[in-house]
Enzyme design. Structure first.
Site, PDB file in Angstrom:
ATOM      1  N   SER A 101      56.764  71.652 -57.249  1.00  0.00           N
ATOM      2  CA  SER A 101      56.974  71.244 -55.723  1.00  0.00           C
ATOM      3  C   SER A 101      57.515  69.729 -55.557  1.00  0.00           C
ATOM      4  CB  SER A 101      55.863  71.387 -54.876  1.00  0.00           C
ATOM      5  OG  SER A 101      55.749  70.899 -53.551  1.00  0.00           O
TER       6      SER A 101
ATOM      7  N   TYR B 164      46.362  70.401 -53.604  1.00  0.00           N
ATOM      8  CA  TYR B 164      47.703  70.988 -53.940  1.00  0.00           C
ATOM      9  C   TYR B 164      48.491  69.871 -54.662  1.00  0.00           C
ATOM     10  CZ  TYR B 164      51.959  73.328 -52.859  1.00  0.00           C
ATOM     11  OH  TYR B 164      53.419  73.973 -52.901  1.00  0.00           O
TER      12      TYR B 164
HETATM   13  P1  NAD Z   1      53.928  82.883 -50.795  1.00  0.00           P
HETATM   14  O1  NAD Z   1      52.615  82.783 -50.259  1.00  0.00           O
HETATM   15  O2  NAD Z   1      54.909  83.604 -50.105  1.00  0.00           O
HETATM   16  O3  NAD Z   1      53.737  83.487 -52.142  1.00  0.00           O
HETATM   17  C1  NAD Z   1      52.714  82.998 -53.099  1.00  0.00           C
HETATM   18  C2  NAD Z   1      52.668  84.339 -54.126  1.00  0.00           C
HETATM   19  O4  NAD Z   1      51.520  83.894 -55.026  1.00  0.00           O
HETATM   20  C3  NAD Z   1      52.314  85.566 -53.478  1.00  0.00           C
HETATM   21  O5  NAD Z   1      53.121  86.555 -54.145  1.00  0.00           O
HETATM   22  C4  NAD Z   1      50.884  85.856 -53.654  1.00  0.00           C
HETATM   23  O6  NAD Z   1      50.366  87.121 -53.743  1.00  0.00           O
HETATM   24  C5  NAD Z   1      50.701  85.005 -54.985  1.00  0.00           C
HETATM   25  N1  NAD Z   1      49.192  84.764 -55.081  1.00  0.00           N
HETATM   26  C6  NAD Z   1      48.447  84.206 -54.679  1.00  0.00           C
HETATM   27  N2  NAD Z   1      47.204  83.945 -55.139  1.00  0.00           N
HETATM   28  C7  NAD Z   1      47.379  84.604 -56.207  1.00  0.00           C
HETATM   29  C8  NAD Z   1      46.424  85.137 -57.286  1.00  0.00           C
HETATM   30  N3  NAD Z   1      45.044  84.759 -57.254  1.00  0.00           N
HETATM   31  N4  NAD Z   1      46.874  85.835 -58.374  1.00  0.00           N
HETATM   32  C9  NAD Z   1      48.045  86.112 -58.354  1.00  0.00           C
HETATM   33  N5  NAD Z   1      49.318  85.965 -57.579  1.00  0.00           N
HETATM   34  C10 NAD Z   1      48.686  85.073 -56.520  1.00  0.00           C
HETATM   35  O7  NAD Z   1      54.249  81.271 -50.866  1.00  0.00           O
HETATM   36  P2  NAD Z   1      55.603  80.514 -51.628  1.00  0.00           P
HETATM   37  O8  NAD Z   1      55.941  79.768 -50.595  1.00  0.00           O
HETATM   38  O9  NAD Z   1      56.423  81.739 -52.013  1.00  0.00           O
HETATM   39  O10 NAD Z   1      54.931  79.929 -52.922  1.00  0.00           O
HETATM   40  C11 NAD Z   1      55.625  80.307 -54.395  1.00  0.00           C
HETATM   41  C12 NAD Z   1      55.232  79.023 -55.081  1.00  0.00           C
HETATM   42  O11 NAD Z   1      56.066  78.231 -54.815  1.00  0.00           O
HETATM   43  C13 NAD Z   1      53.584  78.391 -55.028  1.00  0.00           C
HETATM   44  O12 NAD Z   1      53.422  77.795 -56.424  1.00  0.00           O
HETATM   45  C14 NAD Z   1      54.149  77.225 -53.966  1.00  0.00           C
HETATM   46  O13 NAD Z   1      53.112  76.151 -54.201  1.00  0.00           O
HETATM   47  C15 NAD Z   1      55.379  76.761 -54.452  1.00  0.00           C
HETATM   48  N6  NAD Z   1      56.128  76.122 -53.373  1.00  0.00           N
HETATM   49  C16 NAD Z   1      56.460  76.577 -52.106  1.00  0.00           C
HETATM   50  C17 NAD Z   1      57.202  75.753 -51.502  1.00  0.00           C
HETATM   51  C18 NAD Z   1      57.717  76.292 -49.915  1.00  0.00           C
HETATM   52  O14 NAD Z   1      57.875  75.373 -49.056  1.00  0.00           O
HETATM   53  N7  NAD Z   1      57.419  77.596 -49.623  1.00  0.00           N
HETATM   54  C19 NAD Z   1      57.480  74.627 -51.511  1.00  0.00           C
HETATM   55  C20 NAD Z   1      57.248  74.016 -52.939  1.00  0.00           C
HETATM   56  C21 NAD Z   1      56.530  74.729 -53.742  1.00  0.00           C
END
Ligand code: NAD
Length: 257
Positions: free
Chosen positions: A139, A152
């Site tokens: 991130s 986080y």
């Molecule tokens: P999201 O909530 O759409 O997806 C998260 C995924 O992780 C989902 O598929 C969920 O089912 C899964 N998950 C959660 N707990 C779990 C567990 N215990 N076991 C297995 N799977 C699990 O969120 P996202 O935004 O797509 O995030 C995905 C990644 O990207 C994360 O690591 C997040 O920190 C990172 N990220 C997101 C953003 C953003 O702006 N959306 C920015 C920077 C980083």
């Protein structure tokens, strides 16, 4: 670029960025293994839909990334892991004195420790195959901080450190390990932060998006899951064979500020 014949395991891929990455890797020809902690018809239907749309093999494996044994079982159940994308992640926002210990533990387990376990389980198979690509979805918060996101930010800085270490451990092998650092992407994880932020700042949804979330993103646009997927596909390609132990920001300029 073709990833035909490769198998990609993407943790946390029944939603958001993980699902976007799975779709882009499948479009590039990789077989994909989807994952989350649930085991619903919809989860398996996502894999079937990707297989139908792209012609690759796709399956869904339930495994809880907060549990070490499940992380390692996922890699075994995948039946091959040439490309490992550590994407599963959760968020919780609170001042440090109020931050629930359980949330701290869960965020460190899912956002950081899971990558240690999956990498440990996958790297030997990559060595044997003579090809491996590890991509950790970190991130902008792996490189900078924001208040109220102690767990986080700690986990994401941790995964950047893990990325550098694995990059060094595999530097003389045909394996790379990199972190992709997204800025804000409008996924369910970000949607879930909007109501609390609206309350906290007494703002409308539009103002939260513009003045809080995208305030630090100079492009003033969300990054997309397709852009993240394309970045991971590039890191899996031959062109990226000498890119290792580093971070690639997909953040509209956030970390240039
Ligand atoms: P999201 O909530 O759409 O997806 C998260 C995924 O992780 C989902 O598929 C969920 O089912 C899964 N998950 C959660 N707990 C779990 C567990 N215990 N076991 C297995 N799977 C699990 O969120 P996202 O935004 O797509 O995030 C995905 C990644 O990207 C994360 O690591 C997040 O920190 C990172 N990220 C997101 C953003 C953003 O702006 N959306 C920015 C920077 C980083």
């Amino acid at each position: 670029m073709s990833l035909a014949g490769k198998t990609a395991v993407i943790t946390g891929s029944n939603s958001g960025i993980g699902l976007g990455v799975a779709r882009e890797l499948a479009k590039a020809g990789a077989n994909v293994v989807l994952n989350s902690f649930t085991d619903t018809e919809e989860d398996h239907a996502l894999a079937a839909e990707i297989a139908k749309a792209t012609g690759v093999d796709a399956k869904y494996v339930q495994a809880d990334m907060s549990k070490a044994d499940d992380c390692r079982r996922l890699i075994a159940a995948a039946g091959g892991c040439d490309i490992l994308v550590n994407n599963a992640g959760i968020q919780h926002v609170a001042p440090v004195q109020d931050f629930p210990t359980g949330k701290w533990d869960a965020i460190i387990a899912i956002n950081l420790s899971s990558a240690f376990h999956t990498i440990a389980a996958a790297v030997t198979g990559m060595r044997e195959k003579g090809y491996g690509r590890i991509v950790n979805i970190a991130s902008a918060h792996g490189l900078t901080a924001s208040p109220y996101k102690s767990a986080y930010v700690a986990a994401k800085h941790g995964i950047v450190g893990l990325t550098k270490t694995i990059g060094l451990e595999t530097a003389q092998e045909p394996i790379t390990c990199n972190a992709v650092c997204p800025g804000y992407v409008l996924t369910p994880l970000v949607e879930a932060q909007i109501p609390d932020t609206m309350k906290e700042y007494n703002m409308s949804r539009e103002d939260v998006i513009k003045n809080v979330m995208l305030e630090r993103q100079p492009s003033k646009e969300f990054a997309t899951v397709e852009q993240l997927g394309g970045t991971v596909a590039f890191l899996a390609s031959d062109a990226a064979a000498q890119i290792t132990g580093t971070t690639i920001s997909v953040d509209g300029g956030w970390t240039a500020l």
